[in-house]
Scaffold this active site. Structure first.
Site, PDB file in Angstrom:
ATOM      1  N   GLU A 130      17.007  27.573  41.809  1.00 12.72           N
ATOM      2  CA  GLU A 130      17.367  27.206  43.175  1.00 12.72           C
ATOM      3  C   GLU A 130      16.527  27.986  44.195  1.00 12.72           C
ATOM      4  O   GLU A 130      16.392  27.576  45.344  1.00 12.72           O
ATOM      5  CB  GLU A 130      18.857  27.520  43.362  1.00 12.72           C
ATOM      6  CG  GLU A 130      19.492  26.953  44.586  1.00 12.72           C
ATOM      7  CD  GLU A 130      21.018  26.982  44.476  1.00 12.72           C
ATOM      8  OE1 GLU A 130      21.550  26.774  43.372  1.00 12.72           O
ATOM      9  OE2 GLU A 130      21.663  27.220  45.500  1.00 12.72           O
ATOM     10  N   PRO A 145      25.720  22.981  48.472  1.00 17.34           N
ATOM     11  CA  PRO A 145      26.139  23.374  47.126  1.00 17.34           C
ATOM     12  C   PRO A 145      25.600  22.428  46.046  1.00 17.34           C
ATOM     13  O   PRO A 145      25.264  21.276  46.320  1.00 17.34           O
ATOM     14  CB  PRO A 145      27.663  23.318  47.218  1.00 17.34           C
ATOM     15  CG  PRO A 145      27.946  23.638  48.652  1.00 17.34           C
ATOM     16  CD  PRO A 145      26.843  22.975  49.414  1.00 17.34           C
ATOM     17  N   ARG A 146      25.517  22.940  44.848  1.00 17.65           N
ATOM     18  CA  ARG A 146      24.823  22.236  43.771  1.00 17.65           C
ATOM     19  C   ARG A 146      25.380  20.857  43.458  1.00 17.65           C
ATOM     20  O   ARG A 146      24.625  19.934  43.144  1.00 17.65           O
ATOM     21  CB  ARG A 146      24.871  23.088  42.498  1.00 17.65           C
ATOM     22  CG  ARG A 146      23.988  24.296  42.624  1.00 17.65           C
ATOM     23  CD  ARG A 146      24.150  25.213  41.442  1.00 17.65           C
ATOM     24  NE  ARG A 146      23.193  26.307  41.549  1.00 17.65           N
ATOM     25  CZ  ARG A 146      23.141  27.319  40.708  1.00 17.65           C
ATOM     26  NH1 ARG A 146      23.999  27.394  39.696  1.00 17.65           N
ATOM     27  NH2 ARG A 146      22.251  28.265  40.852  1.00 17.65           N
ATOM     28  N   ASP A 147      26.715  20.702  43.527  1.00 15.60           N
ATOM     29  CA  ASP A 147      27.288  19.400  43.186  1.00 15.60           C
ATOM     30  C   ASP A 147      26.780  18.326  44.135  1.00 15.60           C
ATOM     31  O   ASP A 147      26.458  17.212  43.728  1.00 15.60           O
ATOM     32  CB  ASP A 147      28.823  19.455  43.178  1.00 15.60           C
ATOM     33  CG  ASP A 147      29.397  20.031  44.464  1.00 15.60           C
ATOM     34  OD1 ASP A 147      28.751  20.906  45.069  1.00 15.60           O
ATOM     35  OD2 ASP A 147      30.497  19.615  44.871  1.00 15.60           O
TER      36      ASP A 147
END
Ligand code: SF4
Ligand code: SF4
Ligand code: FES
Lengths: 251, 599
Positions: free
Chosen positions: B252, B307-309
């Protein structure tokens, strides 16, 4: 895009073994470890091999590929011709457990003998202040993934079992260098480096630097400076004291 | 039966960050402690963590403090996190990072000599202590060297296949040496599970072979409970090409350091996927997003750092809509945005990884990336302060424990989680051992039964090949319980899992017990199957979308479900039982945090 490759893989255990020949499929973009895994999944389910990350980060998959110490997960099949036989053997410097897996406990024993990191006290606000340029020298050695390929290569212990007792090998000489250059560490290990870890056995052939998958300059940046400091320390205590003091940041 | 026996106060299963930190804590509080791990010491999956350790040390931004970190963590997890775990984590992470320096860790520095902190998705301030992009390696090596310096016993390349329990809880563990295949039994009143995650149940994953859900499964079988198993994190950026490296993580930090996501038309598509929940804190224009890297006070975050989701779902949609790259991913571009020198300095191992594995120079061209199974938020249900599971003497810390991250974990919160809760678990395990009169006897029948079960695959002739069964399980979870889920698909998954259970009962392996990977896999498969069943059952039950659980048939979040946890336990007939449990209530003074800090 696929083709059939000829692989010769050493199989056996401490009692002995030999190279066995396999024909196995290879697909675009694959590395040697993929092919070893395909052998496992389709032809020899009990072929022993170590691996974890498959990305050159853990240092588990070390072996000798066509005689060169390498990580299997970072050796692309495209570096070989399609008609070239690929020979995979276990690291020669360590006793074989089974197939491509060797007993690397020598390394763990040496690691345990090195006098532990001992920091100077924290500053009044609870921090340790260090400059980036000062941490970078030790950081280079802390990139080490402990693949032990440098150990495997070093002629002092390759085929010289008797030297293992007196020589820690390049991986642990740079660990000593790392601690020696560590801005916070207060222990002097130069005496041990020479007398217990066999720094003097290294004759700077640089073979260890050549095989390091992390590109660490073991000899130029670690072993040679350590040798120089050991000499300073032995013959001129004042020089050593000076260098030690200069390394502290001015408060 | 030939059996090696040992006696300890605390056995730690797993030698990643959580396991080693637990062992150090237990040892330092006086417990006789041993670590048992499947790989060599120093090879655990923690080495793969690249970005950093999230801790509100305020070295980069004096405005940062634990309350902001707590808020970011809860919002990232869509408020399903156990508030007490999120609180302890945010409060204690800075001390856990500082103590690593006392053990030899060398983090990158700020100009005034403090630990440098970098930006990451979902964190309001630059907060991740890091070492280039190899922070996990630094963490594992530091803890490894500390463990060795303290003289803690380590059983390397040794697998625990069973927890042993008696009337009063845990009595020990049973396992085998991978090298020789010989059996070992440890008698101990406390066992800390620190076995990591479950990613190997999926086809495309960033996880290593060790991630077979051992700890989740051992805990369940010993009578403990699992929470939130439906929440599986797909990291938005895994490699997609060549096929053999599909799933390997692309940190990331590439986005934190300026990288952007583009589709095949060259559009920076993340601007089309900003959810209302995060709209107030996300940049609306490319110009604002680009200004943010230098001036965080007056600009909002680029949507690439949601956020990743959110990012994983967006990539998935772009590819499905036909705007993907030739190999079915999207472009991650830092080459056109930062100098080659900067990229090589900040992201050395990414540079190396793409160069070596994909023949791509990331300083000159864009990477192709797509979602990869990365982390399970769900895990053993524990007491937040002690990490004690429902079975006395059993503790769990790190990825194998549940609750801390709610429905989605923020990047950087994993390494801090390992340290904070690893330490707490080790202390509590030592304390528990002190409260016990001494080692409980391990009944011969139990040991013989464990040995029989382990050897069964050798007894069968012509049964199933473990590699083929593993492949089919991975395909099932990938196809039917992946990023986007629907009820009919998950029902089908459960049917296939039932069929696979028959096949796992009929595995056979060739060769002998000495370092035999086929046999090792045969013993890992029942764990993989059990956790897969837990994930599929819980995912089918939760009829909403939240964090790492997206239902095509229930695309919105739901108020009722925002107050509900799903708990897996083992029914008396050996199947997985599911029950609903209300979320613990956050105290008023913490709830205030969500008003006091501007979004
Ligand atoms: S330079 Fe020294 S340590 Fe390295 S391989 Fe040569 S002799 Fe061994
Ligand atoms: S120094 Fe290089 S070759 Fe030696 S063990 Fe470390 S990473 Fe491997
Ligand atoms: S598998 Fe980790 S370095 Fe090859």
């Amino acid at each position: 895009m696929s083709y059939d490759a000829t692989f010769r893989v050493w199989r056996g255990d401490a009692a002995g073994g030999d190279l066995q020949t396999f024909t196995v499929e290879v697909n675009e973009g694959e590395v040697v470890l993929d092919v070893i895994h395909r052998l496992q999944a389709t032809q020899v389910g009990d072929l022993a091999v170590r691996w974890n990350c498959k990305a050159g980060k853990c240092g588990s998959c070390s072996a000798e590929i066509n005689g060169r110490p390498r990580l299997m997960c970072m050796t692309r099949m495209s570096t070989f011709g399609e008609d070239e036989t690929v020979t995979v053997t276990p690291m020669r410097t360590f006793p074989v457990v089974r197939d491509l897996v060797t007993d690397v406990s020598y390394n763990y024993e040496k690691a345990a003998q090195i006098p532990a990191f001992t920091p100077r006290p924290r500053e009044a606000d609870g921090s340790h202040r260090m400059q980036q340029v000062d941490v970078e020298r030790s950081q280079e050695f802390r990139k080490c993934i402990e693949c032990f390929l440098c150990q495997d290569t070093c002629h002092v212990i390759r085929d010289h079992e008797e030297n293992k007792a007196v020589f820690a090998g390049p991986r642990f000489l740079i660990r000593l260098a790392e601690l020696d250059m560590h801005p916070l560490d207060v222990v002097d290990r130069k005496h041990e480096a020479q007398d217990e870890f066999g720094l003097g056995y290294c004759n700077i052939t640089k073979c260890c630097s050549e095989v390091c998958p992390e590109g660490i300059h073991l000899t130029d940046n670690g072993i040679i400076p350590l040798k120089e400091r050991v000499v300073d320390r032995r013959y001129d205590p004042l020089t050593w004291l000076g260098s030690k003091i200069r390394r502290r940041r001015p408060d | 039966m030939e059996l090696e026996r040992h006696e300890y106060d605390v056995i730690v299963v797993g030698a990643g960050g959580a396991g080693l930190r637990a062992a150090i804590a237990a040892h330092e509080s006086g417990a006789r402690t041993a670590v048992v791990c499947k790989s060599l010491l120093g090879k655990a999956h923690t080495v793969m963590a690249e970005g950093g350790i999230a801790a509100a040390m305020a070295n980069a931004y004096p405005e940062d403090n634990w309350r902001v970190h707590f808020r970011d963590t809860m919002r990232g997890g869509k408020m399903l996190n156990h508030w007490r775990m999120a609180q302890l984590h945010a409060q204690e992470a800075p001390d856990r990072v500082r103590e690593l320096e006392d053990w030899g860790a060398l983090f990158d520095r700020t100009p005034d000599g403090l630990i440098s902190q970098r930006d990451f998705g979902g964190h309001r301030y630059a907060r991740l202590a890091h070492v280039g992009d190899r922070t996990g390696l630094e963490l594992i090596r530091t803890l490894q060297q500390r463990t060795v310096a303290l003289g803690i016993d380590v059983y390397m390349e040794c697998t625990v296949t069973r927890l042993l329990t008696g009337e009063n809880g845990v009595t020990g563990a049973f396992g085998y040496w991978r090298e020789s295949g010989r059996f070992v039994a440890w008698s101990a009143p406390s066992v800390v599970l620190a076995t990591g995650g479950i990613g190997k149940s999926y086809k495309v994953t960033s996880n290593s072979w060790e991630y077979t859900g051992d700890g989740h499964s051992l805990a369940l079988q010993a009578g403990a409970t699992l929470v939130n198993m439906e929440f599986v994190q797909f990291h938005p950026t895994g490699m997609v090409w060549p096929p053999s490296v599909r799933g390997i993580l692309v940190t990331e930090s590439v986005r934190g350091d300026g990288g952007i996501l583009k589709n095949s038309a060259g559009n920076r598509f993340m601007f089309d996927y900003i959810p209302d929940f995060f709209r107030k804190e996300t940049a609306e224009t490319e110009a604002e997003a680009d200004r943010w890297y230098d001036d965080k006070k007056n600009n909002r975050r680029p949507p690439e750092l949601l956020p990743r989701d959110e990012v994983a779902r967006a990539i998935n949609s772009e590819v499905k809509a036909g705007r993907g790259t030739p190999h079915g991913g999207v472009y991650l571009d830092i080459a056109s945005r930062r100098s080659a020198e900067y990229i090589r300095k900040r992201l050395p191992s990414m540079y190396h990884q793409f160069k070596e594995l994909a023949e791509v120079d990331i300083t000159a061209e864009a990477m192709e990336v797509g979602p990869t199974c990365h982390y399970v938020m769900g895990g053993v249900e524990v007491d937040p302060d002690t990490e004690a599971a429902r079975v006395p003497g059993l503790f769990a810390a790190g990825e194998v424990a549940g609750g801390m991250h709610g429905s989605n974990r923020l990047g950087g919160n994993s390494l801090s989680d390992l340290l904070v809760f690893g330490r707490r678990a080790g202390l509590a395990a030592a304390e528990h051992a002190r409260s016990r009169p001494g080692p409980a006897p391990l009944p011969d029948d139990d040991l013989a039964d464990a040995a029989r079960a382990a050897l069964a695959p050798f007894e069968r002739e012509g049964g199933e090949n473990p590699y083929a069964v593993q492949h089919d399980l991975q395909q099932t979870m990938h196809d039917l319980v992946g990023i986007i889920r629907t009820a009919p698909e998950m029902e089908q998954a459960l049917e296939r899992i039932a069929a696979l259970r028959e096949r796992v009962g009929n595995l056979s392996v060739e060769g002998h017990r000495q370092y035999n990977p086929g046999w090792h896999l045969a013993l890992d498969l029942p764990h993989m199957l059990l956790v897969s069943e837990c994930i599929a059952r819980a995912a089918l039950e939760r009829q909403e979308s939240r964090g790492g659980h997206t239902r095509d048939d229930f695309p919105a979040t739901n108020d009722e479900w925002s107050r509900t946890n799903l708990i897996c336990s083992r029914a008396s007939d050996g199947t997985v039982a599911l029950s609903r449990q209300p979320l613990p209530t956050m105290p008023a003074e913490l709830a205030e945090v969500f008003e006091e800090v501007p979004a």
